[in-house]
Design a protein around this motif. Structure first.
Motif, short mmCIF file in Angstrom:
data_model
loop_
_atom_site.label_atom_id
_atom_site.label_comp_id
_atom_site.label_asym_id
_atom_site.label_seq_id
_atom_site.Cartn_x
_atom_site.Cartn_y
_atom_site.Cartn_z
N ILE A 33 13.04 -1.99 2.33
CA ILE A 33 14.15 -2.44 3.17
C ILE A 33 13.80 -3.83 3.68
CG2 ILE A 33 15.54 -1.94 5.22
CD1 ILE A 33 14.08 0.97 4.92
N ALA A 34 14.58 -4.82 3.32
CA ALA A 34 14.33 -6.19 3.74
C ALA A 34 15.51 -6.71 4.54
CB ALA A 34 14.07 -7.08 2.52
N ASP A 35 15.30 -6.85 5.85
CA ASP A 35 16.34 -7.35 6.74
C ASP A 35 15.65 -7.96 7.95
OD1 ASP A 35 18.52 -7.57 8.67
OD2 ASP A 35 19.63 -6.20 7.37
N ASP A 36 16.11 -9.11 8.38
CA ASP A 36 15.48 -9.77 9.52
C ASP A 36 15.93 -9.20 10.87
OD1 ASP A 36 18.01 -10.89 9.06
OD2 ASP A 36 17.48 -12.75 10.07
N ASP A 37 16.94 -8.36 10.88
CA ASP A 37 17.42 -7.73 12.11
C ASP A 37 16.65 -6.41 12.30
OD1 ASP A 37 18.87 -6.05 13.92
OD2 ASP A 37 20.65 -7.32 13.62
N ASP A 38 15.80 -6.37 13.34
CA ASP A 38 14.97 -5.19 13.60
C ASP A 38 15.78 -3.92 13.73
OD1 ASP A 38 12.76 -6.87 13.63
OD2 ASP A 38 12.66 -6.97 15.82
N ASP A 39 16.91 -3.99 14.45
CA ASP A 39 17.72 -2.79 14.68
C ASP A 39 18.31 -2.25 13.38
OD1 ASP A 39 17.21 -2.88 17.42
OD2 ASP A 39 18.97 -4.13 17.81
N ARG A 54 10.30 7.60 0.89
CA ARG A 54 9.20 6.81 1.45
C ARG A 54 9.75 5.40 1.62
NH1 ARG A 54 5.12 6.21 -2.40
NH2 ARG A 54 6.65 6.70 -3.97
N THR A 55 9.41 4.75 2.72
CA THR A 55 9.97 3.42 2.99
C THR A 55 8.87 2.40 3.24
OG1 THR A 55 10.15 3.87 5.36
CG2 THR A 55 12.08 4.36 4.00
N MET A 56 9.22 1.17 3.00
CA MET A 56 8.41 0.01 3.38
C MET A 56 9.40 -1.05 3.85
SD MET A 56 7.29 -1.02 -0.50
CE MET A 56 7.36 0.61 -1.20
N THR A 57 9.00 -1.89 4.78
CA THR A 57 9.94 -2.85 5.34
C THR A 57 9.38 -4.27 5.32
OG1 THR A 57 9.12 -2.52 7.61
CG2 THR A 57 10.95 -1.12 6.88
N ALA A 58 10.32 -5.20 5.30
CA ALA A 58 9.99 -6.63 5.37
C ALA A 58 11.05 -7.29 6.24
CB ALA A 58 9.98 -7.25 3.98
N ASP A 59 10.62 -8.29 7.02
CA ASP A 59 11.57 -8.98 7.90
C ASP A 59 11.90 -10.39 7.44
OD1 ASP A 59 9.20 -10.27 8.49
OD2 ASP A 59 9.28 -9.88 10.65
N ASN A 60 11.44 -10.75 6.24
CA ASN A 60 11.79 -12.06 5.67
C ASN A 60 11.71 -11.98 4.15
OD1 ASN A 60 9.08 -13.18 4.66
ND2 ASN A 60 8.58 -12.59 6.77
N GLY A 61 12.31 -12.95 3.52
CA GLY A 61 12.40 -12.94 2.07
C GLY A 61 11.07 -13.08 1.35
N ARG A 62 10.16 -13.88 1.90
CA ARG A 62 8.85 -14.07 1.26
C ARG A 62 8.07 -12.75 1.24
NH1 ARG A 62 7.06 -18.71 0.22
NH2 ARG A 62 8.10 -19.75 1.94
N SER A 63 8.06 -12.05 2.37
CA SER A 63 7.37 -10.75 2.43
C SER A 63 8.03 -9.74 1.51
CB SER A 63 7.39 -10.20 3.86
OG SER A 63 6.65 -11.01 4.71
N GLN A 84 12.75 -17.79 5.61
CA GLN A 84 11.79 -18.19 4.58
C GLN A 84 12.42 -18.25 3.20
OE1 GLN A 84 7.97 -16.31 4.90
NE2 GLN A 84 7.96 -16.47 7.13
N ILE A 85 12.89 -17.14 2.68
CA ILE A 85 13.62 -17.14 1.40
C ILE A 85 14.83 -16.23 1.61
CG2 ILE A 85 13.56 -16.65 -1.07
CD1 ILE A 85 10.52 -16.76 -0.96
N ASP A 86 16.02 -16.71 1.29
CA ASP A 86 17.21 -15.88 1.48
C ASP A 86 17.27 -14.78 0.43
OD1 ASP A 86 19.39 -16.62 -0.75
OD2 ASP A 86 18.32 -18.45 -0.20
N GLY A 87 18.05 -13.75 0.71
CA GLY A 87 18.13 -12.58 -0.16
C GLY A 87 18.65 -12.88 -1.56
N LEU A 88 19.55 -13.84 -1.68
CA LEU A 88 20.06 -14.19 -3.01
C LEU A 88 18.95 -14.75 -3.89
CD1 LEU A 88 23.41 -15.86 -1.90
CD2 LEU A 88 23.13 -13.59 -2.92
N THR A 89 18.11 -15.61 -3.31
CA THR A 89 16.98 -16.18 -4.05
C THR A 89 15.96 -15.10 -4.38
OG1 THR A 89 17.31 -18.30 -2.94
CG2 THR A 89 15.18 -17.96 -4.00
#
Length: 151
Positions: A33-39, A54-63, A84-89
């Motif tokens: 799950i990659a989203d910069d909004d914590d909520d 099972r989940t893993m999370t990232a708060d920016n595109g690079r991660s 850092q890197i947008d989702g489209l990229t």
């Protein structure tokens, strides 16, 4: 009175399976799950975990990109607008990398105009879900992506 006999040494597969050690369940599918909004990220993660994923999370595109390459989740839920890197990229790079090219991507975004959906699909997204969305709809789409990918 009848005596119980031990099974013969040349037992069949069924008997061997019954007498073998415990069988472990296969691992449940993993979702990045990659989203910069914590909520938003926390709600998605909670819903998936309750459903057994099972989940893993990232708060920016690079991660997100690094985690996808290193851990190869079964599905990626990817926000369009991230630091850092947008989702489209990120989506483009995932599909350019042989190790991650086949991972289904569910793009999520607050932008739901037809042109935004076109950009998401052009970047390689397998599905696009505009925010706000219902958790039920998100779960349905994750399940569909897993089925369509044969995973």
């Amino acid at each position: 009175m009848t005596a119980l006999l031990a099974p013969p040494m040349d037992t069949d597969a069924f008997t061997r399976a019954l007498s073998s050690g415990p069988i472990t369940a296969p691992l449940s599918p993993s979702v990045l799950i990659a989203d910069d909004d914590d909520d938003v990220r926390d709600v998605i993660e909670f819903r998936l975990q309750v459903a057994g994923y099972r989940t893993m999370t990232a708060d920016n595109g690079r991660s997100a990109l690094s985690m996808a390459i290193e851990r190869r989740p079964r599905v990626i839920i990817l926000d369009v607008t991230m630091p850092q890197i947008d989702g489209l990229t990120v989506c483009n790079r995932l599909h350019e990398t042989p190790a991650t090219a086949e991972i289904p991507v569910l793009m999520i975004s607050g932008n739901g105009r037809p042109a935004d959906l076109d950009l998401g699909f052009a970047a390689g997204a397998d599905d696009y879900l505009p925010k706000p969305f219902s958790p039920h709809e998100m779960m349905r789409r994750v399940g569909w992506l897993l089925l369509s990918a044969g995973r």
